[in-house]
Design a protein around this motif. Structure first.
Motif, PDB file in Angstrom:
ATOM      1  N   GLN A  34       3.115  14.229  -8.459  1.00  0.00           N
ATOM      2  CA  GLN A  34       2.305  15.286  -7.847  1.00  0.00           C
ATOM      3  C   GLN A  34       2.780  15.524  -6.419  1.00  0.00           C
ATOM      4  O   GLN A  34       3.038  14.575  -5.689  1.00  0.00           O
ATOM      5  CB  GLN A  34       0.834  14.870  -7.790  1.00  0.00           C
ATOM      6  CG  GLN A  34       0.172  14.799  -9.129  1.00  0.00           C
ATOM      7  CD  GLN A  34      -1.218  14.217  -9.038  1.00  0.00           C
ATOM      8  OE1 GLN A  34      -1.739  14.026  -7.935  1.00  0.00           O
ATOM      9  NE2 GLN A  34      -1.812  13.919 -10.172  1.00  0.00           N
ATOM     10  N   PRO A  35       2.864  16.808  -6.035  1.00  0.00           N
ATOM     11  CA  PRO A  35       3.245  17.058  -4.640  1.00  0.00           C
ATOM     12  C   PRO A  35       2.200  16.474  -3.699  1.00  0.00           C
ATOM     13  O   PRO A  35       1.003  16.490  -4.007  1.00  0.00           O
ATOM     14  CB  PRO A  35       3.297  18.580  -4.529  1.00  0.00           C
ATOM     15  CG  PRO A  35       2.706  19.111  -5.776  1.00  0.00           C
ATOM     16  CD  PRO A  35       2.693  18.039  -6.798  1.00  0.00           C
ATOM     17  N   PHE A  36       2.631  15.949  -2.606  1.00  0.00           N
ATOM     18  CA  PHE A  36       1.793  15.372  -1.551  1.00  0.00           C
ATOM     19  C   PHE A  36       1.179  14.029  -1.899  1.00  0.00           C
ATOM     20  O   PHE A  36       0.461  13.455  -1.096  1.00  0.00           O
ATOM     21  CB  PHE A  36       0.675  16.322  -1.109  1.00  0.00           C
ATOM     22  CG  PHE A  36       1.203  17.590  -0.514  1.00  0.00           C
ATOM     23  CD1 PHE A  36       1.991  17.569   0.614  1.00  0.00           C
ATOM     24  CD2 PHE A  36       0.927  18.809  -1.113  1.00  0.00           C
ATOM     25  CE1 PHE A  36       2.487  18.722   1.164  1.00  0.00           C
ATOM     26  CE2 PHE A  36       1.424  19.981  -0.585  1.00  0.00           C
ATOM     27  CZ  PHE A  36       2.206  19.936   0.559  1.00  0.00           C
ATOM     28  N   PHE A  37       1.457  13.502  -3.106  1.00  0.00           N
ATOM     29  CA  PHE A  37       0.925  12.172  -3.379  1.00  0.00           C
ATOM     30  C   PHE A  37       1.829  11.130  -2.726  1.00  0.00           C
ATOM     31  O   PHE A  37       3.017  11.054  -2.998  1.00  0.00           O
ATOM     32  CB  PHE A  37       0.810  11.886  -4.869  1.00  0.00           C
ATOM     33  CG  PHE A  37       0.383  10.467  -5.116  1.00  0.00           C
ATOM     34  CD1 PHE A  37      -0.949  10.111  -4.987  1.00  0.00           C
ATOM     35  CD2 PHE A  37       1.311   9.463  -5.379  1.00  0.00           C
ATOM     36  CE1 PHE A  37      -1.351   8.799  -5.153  1.00  0.00           C
ATOM     37  CE2 PHE A  37       0.918   8.139  -5.541  1.00  0.00           C
ATOM     38  CZ  PHE A  37      -0.420   7.816  -5.425  1.00  0.00           C
ATOM     39  N   GLN A  47       5.392   8.368   7.481  1.00  0.00           N
ATOM     40  CA  GLN A  47       6.429   7.656   6.729  1.00  0.00           C
ATOM     41  C   GLN A  47       6.664   8.268   5.361  1.00  0.00           C
ATOM     42  O   GLN A  47       7.680   8.006   4.730  1.00  0.00           O
ATOM     43  CB  GLN A  47       6.040   6.197   6.563  1.00  0.00           C
ATOM     44  CG  GLN A  47       5.965   5.485   7.890  1.00  0.00           C
ATOM     45  CD  GLN A  47       6.139   3.993   7.716  1.00  0.00           C
ATOM     46  OE1 GLN A  47       6.921   3.534   6.924  1.00  0.00           O
ATOM     47  NE2 GLN A  47       5.390   3.230   8.484  1.00  0.00           N
ATOM     48  N   GLY A  48       5.687   9.053   4.906  1.00  0.00           N
ATOM     49  CA  GLY A  48       5.855   9.673   3.593  1.00  0.00           C
ATOM     50  C   GLY A  48       5.223  11.041   3.557  1.00  0.00           C
ATOM     51  O   GLY A  48       4.154  11.251   4.128  1.00  0.00           O
ATOM     52  N   THR A  49       5.905  11.965   2.892  1.00  0.00           N
ATOM     53  CA  THR A  49       5.341  13.308   2.745  1.00  0.00           C
ATOM     54  C   THR A  49       4.758  13.471   1.347  1.00  0.00           C
ATOM     55  O   THR A  49       3.962  14.355   1.109  1.00  0.00           O
ATOM     56  CB  THR A  49       6.428  14.377   2.899  1.00  0.00           C
ATOM     57  OG1 THR A  49       7.438  14.141   1.922  1.00  0.00           O
ATOM     58  CG2 THR A  49       7.026  14.338   4.280  1.00  0.00           C
ATOM     59  N   GLY A  50       5.141  12.602   0.446  1.00  0.00           N
ATOM     60  CA  GLY A  50       4.694  12.737  -0.928  1.00  0.00           C
ATOM     61  C   GLY A  50       5.367  13.890  -1.640  1.00  0.00           C
ATOM     62  O   GLY A  50       4.936  14.309  -2.702  1.00  0.00           O
ATOM     63  N   LEU A  51       6.437  14.411  -1.056  1.00  0.00           N
ATOM     64  CA  LEU A  51       7.134  15.553  -1.666  1.00  0.00           C
ATOM     65  C   LEU A  51       8.413  15.140  -2.378  1.00  0.00           C
ATOM     66  O   LEU A  51       8.942  15.883  -3.198  1.00  0.00           O
ATOM     67  CB  LEU A  51       7.469  16.593  -0.594  1.00  0.00           C
ATOM     68  CG  LEU A  51       6.270  17.354  -0.051  1.00  0.00           C
ATOM     69  CD1 LEU A  51       6.655  18.160   1.175  1.00  0.00           C
ATOM     70  CD2 LEU A  51       5.696  18.267  -1.110  1.00  0.00           C
ATOM     71  N   GLY A  52       8.888  13.944  -2.061  1.00  0.00           N
ATOM     72  CA  GLY A  52      10.180  13.505  -2.587  1.00  0.00           C
ATOM     73  C   GLY A  52      10.269  13.553  -4.104  1.00  0.00           C
ATOM     74  O   GLY A  52      11.167  14.183  -4.657  1.00  0.00           O
TER      75      GLY A  52
END
Ligand SMILES: Nc1ncnc2c1ncn2[C@@H]1O[C@H](COP(=O)(O)OP(=O)(O)O)[C@@H](O)[C@H]1O
Ligand SMILES: [Mg+2]
Lengths: 454, 126
Positions: free
Chosen positions: A405-408, A415-420
């Motif tokens: 899921q995007p942004f998770f 440190q994290g965008t959750g977009l990777g």
């Protein structure tokens, strides 16, 4: 005999009405004693041939009871009822007294009147008691009704209270839910801001890289050409007729110069490859498949990710294991896009092993823990299989179900965008029509499997 | 062979002159330099028939390399010079554009002079 009945019922009545057995056991004991006394008195009366003396003992006994009734507050509510017995006692007393002092002949004359008065007083007493008993019953009935009404009211009140409670719980729950949603929204907003910053950072890097590239090109080119010039110079000097010692000296200088130029070239090239990396990463996808050496691409990004983390955390260390299919050759993929997928998978993997090490640094059971990140490629049956695995933190089922899921993200802000992974998923499944699967065991490690049709 | 190099960076001249020192000395190549697209057009007007090859950067203030390419292809349909465009690394847009407007070859920055020398020699001999 009539006094016995009177005292017996009187005592019985008091005990019942005041519920002395329950409410005041001391008093009850006295009353029970009084009852036995009255029985005793009656028995004695008959034993001693209807002794007048014993008959007279009734008066102090009854007087005593009345004295008690009038001197104790707790009898107040039954006083008026008990009073109804007084006329009977008084009439009896007058009769007995007259019998005592008047000559038999005269007394007999009035005896009938006294007996009649006694009967009336007795009747009055009974009527009074009967009436009182009836009133008492009505009162009790009313009380019972009131009690029932109270019970109903109580039940209603309970029901109402229950309802109110329910509502309160519901409202509290709703409030908590709203609070949660609000928190989530705030977190999402922060992430958006963060990723927006990242995006503009990406653009900025691209711009900076472009700007740096031109001067860097000059540095590299001029230093390269200077190396050539040094060689030429050496050749030219050897042709001239200068003393050998001087030639040697000059050649020494030239060789130093040439070495310096080589160093400049070397470091310039290093800077150049960094700039290239920056450009490549921030560059928009060409959306074109081209023959690509996937092994080299994976290797390049594995190193990039590793050194990226090393730059931030000097302590960090991991074994990089590569198992590349040497027969693979070039495969048609979108190199920039696939590069991004590699970068994401490797960055996540290195983060996971670094995190596991950090979390267990005081745990002696993990003293021998060796962080390891592995890549395997295999071309087989018209499909390209790529596996990126690590022996890091792993994920519980609840996290695995959300990672695409995007942004998770489970990483702290910044440190994290959750977009990777959501981006990687799109690149693999949409742009390349492949598959991206994951298996993970919490605490053990994670493996991502890419399957691409080629 | 006369080669016109178009780049807004003046140091390009020194670089080429040093890189091709030998070739210039023995007369293989002859370099002229223009520091903008406009200057290149002006030069071509007076030396049209001499110039065999043009090496042009794309990103230049004023007239861009692409515009220069377009204008040359329009004004010199006869005996067209060979045009090589220099694109920045990863600049696919300009690459596509240059391709579309008829560039003969491409070089990416930083220019690999060994590769360029080879290409020039091929053209010179062929
Ligand atoms: N190799 C891995 N090991 C453990 N957890 C991982 C791994 N890769 C991804 N995750 C989990 O998936 C989440 C989402 O990853 P990603 O989409 O790359 O976003 P980000 O890395 O910015 O958090 C991470 O926050 C992490 O919880
Ligand atoms: Mg990530």
């Amino acid at each position: 005999m009539e006094f016995f009945l009177l005292s017996f019922f009187l005592i019985q009545f008091i005990r019942k009405r005041l519920e002395t057995a329950v409410k005041s056991p001391d008093l009850d004991k006295m009353l029970v004693f009084a009852r036995y006394f009255s029985i005793g008195l009656t028995a004695a009366y008959y034993i001693f041939n209807q002794s007048t003396f014993i008959h007279w003992l009734w008066y102090p006994f009854l007087g005593g009871i009345f004295w008690l009734l009038y001197n104790h507050e707790e009898y107040k509510q039954i006083r008026s009822l008990v009073q109804s017995a007084i006329p009977f006692i008084v009439v009896s007393f007058i009769g007995d007294f007259a019998d005592l002092i008047l000559p038999k002949k005269i007394f007999n004359q009035y005896d009938n009147y006294i007996e009649t008065a006694k009967v009336f007083a007795g009747l009055w007493l009974i009527a009074f008691w009967y009436n009182s008993q009836k009133q008492q019953k009505t009162l009790e009935r009313e009380r019972e009704e009131q009690r029932k009404k109270d019970e109903v009211n109580e039940a209603k009140k309970d029901a109402l209270e229950y309802l109110v409670n329910e509502r309160t719980i519901e409202l509290t729950r709703q409030k908590e839910e709203l609070q949660k949603t609000l928190d989530e929204l705030t977190a999402t907003q922060n992430q958006l801001i963060q990723s927006e910053k990242m995006a503009s950072l990406g653009e900025l890097t691209a711009g900076i890289a472009h700007e740096i590239q031109n001067p860097l090109n000059f540095v590299n080119n001029f230093s390269e050409v200077s190396v050539e010039l040094c060689q030429e110079l050496e050749e030219e000097i050897s042709k001239t007729a200068i003393a050998d010692a001087d030639k040697e000296y000059i050649n020494g200088i030239i060789s130093d110069l040439s070495q310096n130029q080589q160093k400049i070239t070397h470091h310039g090239k290093r800077a150049d490859s960094i700039v290239k990396g920056m450009l490549q990463h921030s560059r928009a996808s060409s959306g074109m498949k081209e023959p690509t050496d996937v092994n080299a691409l994976a290797d390049e990004y594995m190193r990039l990710a590793y050194h990226g983390l090393r730059a931030k955390d000097k302590e960090f260390n991991a074994t990089l294991v590569t198992d590349f299919d040497p027969t693979m050759g070039k495969v048609d993929v979108m190199p920039q896009d696939l590069g991004r997928v590699f970068l994401n998978l490797f960055t996540n993997a290195f983060y996971a092993v670094a995190e596991k090490k950090k979390l267990n640094k005081d745990n002696p059971a993990f003293a021998s823990y060796k962080p390891e990140v592995k890549i395997i490629t295999k071309l087989f049956g018209g499909k390209l299989y790529i596996r990126v695995s690590d022996n890091g933190t792993g994920m519980p089922e609840s996290v695995i179900s959300k990672i695409f899921q995007p942004f998770f993200t489970t990483k702290p802000t910044g440190q994290g965008t959750g977009l990777g992974l959501s981006m990687s998923y799109d690149i693999i499944t949409k742009s390349h029509e492949g598959r991206l699967d994951v298996t993970s065991v919490a605490g053990e490690g994670t493996e991502f499997k890419i399957t691409l049709p080629v | 062979m006369k080669i016109l190099v178009v780049d807004d960076e003046p140091d390009v001249q020194a670089l080429f002159e040093q890189r091709f020192r030998k070739e210039i000395r023995n007369g293989e190549f002859q370099f002229s330099f223009a520091f903008s697209g406009e200057e290149a057009i002006g030069y071509l007007e007076s030396h049209a028939s001499e110039v065999v090859m043009i090496l042009s950067d794309i990103n230049m203030p004023g007239m861009s390399g692409i515009e220069l390419l377009k204008s040359i292809r329009k004004d010199h349909p006869m005996a067209p010079p060979i045009i090589m465009m220099i694109t920045a690394y990863g600049d696919t847009d300009n690459y596509d554009q240059a391709m579309k407007f008829g560039a003969d070859d491409f070089l990416t920055k930083p220019v690999n002079f060994t590769e360029l020398k080879q290409k020039l020699q091929e053209r010179y001999e062929g």
